[in-house]
Design an enzyme around this catalytic site. Structure first.
Site, PDB file in Angstrom:
ATOM      1  N   GLU A  43       0.916  -1.302  -0.048  1.00  0.00           N
ATOM      2  CA  GLU A  43      -0.160   0.076  -0.085  1.00  0.00           C
ATOM      3  C   GLU A  43       0.979   1.290  -0.057  1.00  0.00           C
ATOM      4  O   GLU A  43       1.701   1.429   0.823  1.00  0.00           O
ATOM      5  CB  GLU A  43      -0.773   0.123   1.422  1.00  0.00           C
ATOM      6  N   ARG A  47       0.813  10.215   0.588  1.00  0.00           N
ATOM      7  CA  ARG A  47       1.063  11.155   1.685  1.00  0.00           C
ATOM      8  C   ARG A  47       2.287  11.953   1.230  1.00  0.00           C
ATOM      9  O   ARG A  47       2.614  13.023   1.811  1.00  0.00           O
ATOM     10  CB  ARG A  47       1.501  10.668   3.014  1.00  0.00           C
ATOM     11  N   THR A  71      -4.035   6.353   2.025  1.00  0.00           N
ATOM     12  CA  THR A  71      -4.402   7.522   2.259  1.00  0.00           C
ATOM     13  C   THR A  71      -5.053   8.279   1.277  1.00  0.00           C
ATOM     14  O   THR A  71      -4.808   9.467   0.916  1.00  0.00           O
ATOM     15  CB  THR A  71      -3.191   8.495   2.679  1.00  0.00           C
ATOM     16  N   LYS A 131     -10.841  -1.591   7.407  1.00  0.00           N
ATOM     17  CA  LYS A 131      -9.675  -1.302   8.362  1.00  0.00           C
ATOM     18  C   LYS A 131     -10.467  -0.861   9.637  1.00  0.00           C
ATOM     19  O   LYS A 131     -11.468  -0.529   9.856  1.00  0.00           O
ATOM     20  CB  LYS A 131      -8.793  -0.345   7.975  1.00  0.00           C
TER      21      LYS A 131
HETATM   22  O1  LIG Z   1       0.191   6.334   9.766  1.00  0.00           O
HETATM   23  C1  LIG Z   1      -0.347   5.013   9.837  1.00  0.00           C
HETATM   24  C2  LIG Z   1       0.404   4.062   9.405  1.00  0.00           C
HETATM   25  O2  LIG Z   1      -0.142   4.023   8.018  1.00  0.00           O
HETATM   26  C3  LIG Z   1       0.064   2.595   9.778  1.00  0.00           C
HETATM   27  O3  LIG Z   1       0.281   2.865  11.308  1.00  0.00           O
HETATM   28  P1  LIG Z   1       1.545   2.214  11.794  1.00  0.00           P
HETATM   29  O4  LIG Z   1       2.907   3.293  11.344  1.00  0.00           O
HETATM   30  O5  LIG Z   1       1.251   2.337  13.253  1.00  0.00           O
HETATM   31  O6  LIG Z   1       1.783   0.742  11.499  1.00  0.00           O
HETATM   32  C1  LIG Z   2      -3.518   4.286   7.419  1.00  0.00           C
HETATM   33  C2  LIG Z   2      -3.933   3.758   6.063  1.00  0.00           C
HETATM   34  O1  LIG Z   2      -3.854   2.826   5.777  1.00  0.00           O
HETATM   35  C3  LIG Z   2      -3.920   5.071   5.081  1.00  0.00           C
HETATM   36  O2  LIG Z   2      -3.437   5.905   5.425  1.00  0.00           O
HETATM   37  O3  LIG Z   2      -4.616   4.450   4.123  1.00  0.00           O
END
Ligand SMILES: O=C[C@H](O)COP(=O)(O)O
Ligand SMILES: CC(=O)C(=O)O
Length: 208
Positions: A43, A47, A71, A131
């Site tokens: 994924e 960002r 995201t 999720k």
């Molecule tokens: O911002 C969150 C991430 O996409 C997933 O969470 P994590 O960094 O705690 O694994």
């Molecule tokens: C947190 C996550 O999975 C996302 O940013 O899409």
């Protein structure tokens, strides 16, 4: 991949690595390292500016991986991600317009939810896989068990605060085919170009 095949994406590996890429070339190296470690899904979050270019490069250059966009908040982002080659999309929370694009374009979609009411909203839109984000903050495995009592047909990809040593607490639940996490692809490894560290973390994650 198609909209109604979100569960197929979730079945690829016990972990969907959530990745923030600084540039497309790093995205390709990360994807190759994940495949080498036995994780065939990634994924790539939108960002960073490089997210879309990385999705396109991975889709074109890396075999054996299902690449998705994370995201994703807007319809425009969703359309660009699919055009770039994203085979699935993820949102940290509810993003109705992204769900609309996913349905129209028939692309697998995994939206986030944190509450019973949010899950009910998604169910009314035909979503049957979600999720739980941020999973460790909103109750962890105990929250998922509680949600299951009222949504027995739902499957979850809990994400947020999950690490190698806590992933199995979630994966032990029948309704959790996979978790999401950034721990496989640390910022330190990416900054150092340490793709062997990514491969090794993927190998451990594939064995969870
Ligand atoms: O911002 C969150 C991430 O996409 C997933 O969470 P994590 O960094 O705690 O694994
Ligand atoms: C947190 C996550 O999975 C996302 O940013 O899409």
């Amino acid at each position: 991949m198609r909209y109604n095949e979100t569960r197929d994406v979730m079945a690829i590996a016990p972990v969907i690595p959530v990745v923030v890429v600084p540039d497309a070339a790093s995205g390709v190296e990360i994807a190759r390292a994940l495949v080498a470690g036995g994780i065939g899904v990634i994924e790539v979050t939108l960002r960073t500016e490089a997210g879309l270019a990385a999705i396109e490069a991975i889709a074109n250059e890396v075999d054996g991986i299902c690449v998705g966009a994370g995201t994703v908040w807007t319809a425009a982002q969703a359309a660009r991600a699919i055009d770039a080659g994203a085979e699935f999309m993820v949102s940290p929370g509810i993003a109705d317009e992204v769900n609309g694009v996913a349905q129209t374009r028939d692309v697998a979609y995994l939206p986030g939810a944190q509450t019973v009411s949010e899950i009910a909203h998604l169910r009314r839109q035909g979503v049957d896989a979600t999720k739980l984000f941020p999973a460790s903050v909103v109750g962890g495995p105990a929250a998922i068990k509680a949600f299951l009592s009222v949504f027995p047909d739902l499957v979850f990809c809990p994400t947020g605060g999950i690490k190698e040593d806590t992933a199995n607490d979630y994966l032990a639940l029948d309704c959790v085919p996979c978790v999401g996490g950034s721990w496989l692809v640390s910022a330190d490894a990416v900054n150092a170009g340490d793709w062997e560290a990514v491969r090794a973390a993927a190998e451990r994650a594939a064995a969870l």
